[in-house]
Design an enzyme around this catalytic site. Structure first.
Site, short mmCIF file in Angstrom:
data_model
loop_
_atom_site.label_atom_id
_atom_site.label_comp_id
_atom_site.label_asym_id
_atom_site.label_seq_id
_atom_site.Cartn_x
_atom_site.Cartn_y
_atom_site.Cartn_z
N CYS A 137 0.82 -1.21 0.00
CA CYS A 137 0.00 0.00 0.00
C CYS A 137 0.85 1.26 0.00
O CYS A 137 1.69 1.43 0.89
CB CYS A 137 -0.91 -0.02 1.22
N TYR A 162 -5.32 6.18 -9.07
CA TYR A 162 -6.50 5.39 -8.72
C TYR A 162 -7.72 5.87 -9.49
O TYR A 162 -8.54 5.07 -9.94
CB TYR A 162 -6.76 5.46 -7.21
#
Length: 339
Positions: free
Chosen positions: A50, A181
Site C-alpha cells: 500500500c 486510482y
C-alpha cells in the site's frame, strides 16, 4: 488504502472516490486527544503493498522510531474479512493476538460501516484502533514524536518550509497519489482520460521542478519527497499497465527516473519496498480490473540500482542529521523481493 476500495465491491460500478479517514485521533506529545506519545504503547499496522502505508514505513525508518513504535506487516492479499496477519505464525499478529485488522476496528467501534484501512495505529494494551488518518500520521511522527526519534533524525517537516511543502503535496496527492486510482478505477472513457491526463500533466510539472534541484522543497528530504516516492516506485510495476497510466513509463522520463532511483538508493526508502507484495496485491486483489488474477512477470527491476547522478545537484539528504542505521533483522524485506 481502504479495504472497501481494494476489492470488487465498488470498482467498476461507480466513479472512484477515496474515503476519508474515519478515525482521526492523533497521538501527540501532550496527549490532547487522549493518546500521548509513549514508547512501546502503540503498534503500526502496514501493508508493504500500500502506498499510503509505505509513507509511514519510510518515515518510521528515517526517524529511527523502530524501537518506539512496533510494526505489524500484513499479507498483501486481503479477503472480505480485511487485512490478514497470515505472514505470522498461527496467522495471528504476535503482539495484538488478532487474525484480522478488522478486530482492532471492532474493538474501537462496533458496527463501523467503513472500510478497514492501512496504515493503522493500534493501542496495544486495549487492542483498539487509534487512528487510520494516513494524511496526518506521518506529519505527527515527524513533529510529535521528536522525543523518541533517533539522534541525527532528519527534520522531515521543517516549520519554515511547511507552507511550500503543503502546497506541493496538495498537487501531488490530487493528481498523482490519488490520480492513478482515479484513472485505474474509472468507469467511463472520459473519466479515465481526464484523470490520466492530469496524472501526466502533474508528472511533467514535477519533472520540470526537479530538473535543477535534488529534492522537491529545500535542499533536504522532506515529507513531500516521501509522498511522491511511494507512487513513483509503483509506477512502472503496476500503475502503467494495471491502471492504464501509460502515456509514458517512469523510466522514460530521465529526470523523474533519476530522482526516484536516488530516493530508492537512500537508506530508509528502498529498504522498505517489497515489489513482490506490490504486484501480488494490485494484480490479485483488484479483480474488477484484472479478473484473471494473473501477475505479470515484468517489468525488469534491475534499473533501480543503476547510477542516478543526482548528487551532482547538491543537496544534503538528511540535512544536519545522519542516515538511519541498518534495517532491524525482523523487518528486512526478503532479497528475492528486491531488484
Amino acid at each position: 488504502m481502504i479495504q472497501s476500495t481494494d476489492g470488487n465491491s465498488e470498482y467498476g460500478r461507480k466513479p472512484f472516490k477515496r474515503s476519508r479517514s474515519h478515525f482521526a485521533d492523533r497521538i501527540t506529545a501532550d496527549g490532547r486527544d487522549g493518546w500521548p506519545v509513549e514508547a512501546g504503547r502503540y503498534r503500526l499496522v502496514a501493508s508493504r503493498a500500500c502506498p499510503w502505508a509505505s509513507r509511514a514505513l519510510i518515515s518510521r525508518r528515517l526517524l529511527g522510531l523502530e524501537d518506539a513504535l512496533s510494526l505489524a506487516v500484513t499479507d498483501p492479499i486481503q479477503d472480505d474479512r480485511s487485512w490478514r496477519f497470515t505472514l505470522d505464525p498461527g496467522d495471528r499478529d504476535p503482539v495484538l493476538g488478532i487474525r484480522f485488522l478488522s478486530e482492532a476496528y471492532d474493538a474501537r467501534e462496533q458496527g463501523y460501516p467503513g472500510g478497514v484501512s492501512v496504515p493503522a495505529v493500534v493501542d496495544v494494551p486495549s487492542g483498539k484502533l487509534v487512528t487510520n488518518d494516513y494524511q496526518q500520521l506521518t506529519l505527527d511522527l515527524a513533529t510529535e514524536w521528536t522525543a523518541l526519534q533517533r539522534p541525527g533524525a532528519p527534520d522531515l517537516y521543517p516549520e519554515a518550509l511547511r507552507e511550500e511543502i503543503d502546497d506541493v503535496m496538495a498537487g501531488v496527492y490530487r493528481d498523482v497519489n490519488n490520480g492513478v486510482y482515479r484513472a485505474g478505477f474509472a468507469t467511463g472513457q472520459s473519466e479515465y482520460e481526464e484523470a490520466c491526463r492530469a496524472v501526466f500533466h502533474r508528472l511533467e510539472l514535477l519533472s520540470d521542478r526537479l530538473a535543477h534541484r535534488r529534492y522537491l522543497v529545500g535542499d533536504t528530504l522532506t515529507e513531500a519527497d516521501i509522498r511522491l516516492f511511494t507512487t513513483l516506485v509503483r509506477f512502472d510495476a503496476v500503475y502503467h499497465g494495471h491502471f492504464k497510466c501509460n502515456l509514458f513509463k517512469l523510466a522514460e522520463d530521465p529526470v523523474l527516473w533519476a530522482y526516484a532511483k536516488d530516493l530508492y538508493q537512500t537508506p530508509g526508502f528502498g529498504d522498505t519496498v517489497d515489489f513482490r507484495h506490490i504486484k501480488e496485491h494490485y494484480y490479485r486483489v483488484h479483480t474488477g480490473v484484472n479478473p484473471t488474477g494473473i501477475v505479470p512477470i515484468g517489468p525488469e527491476l534491475g534499473g533501480w540500482l543503476t547510477p542516478h547522478y543526482r548528487e551532482e545537484l547538491g543537496g544534503r539528504p538528511f540535512g544536519d542529521g545522519t542516515p538511519p542505521g541498518p534495517v532491524p533483522a525482523a523487518e528486512e524485506v526478503p532479497a528475492s523481493h528486491h531488484p
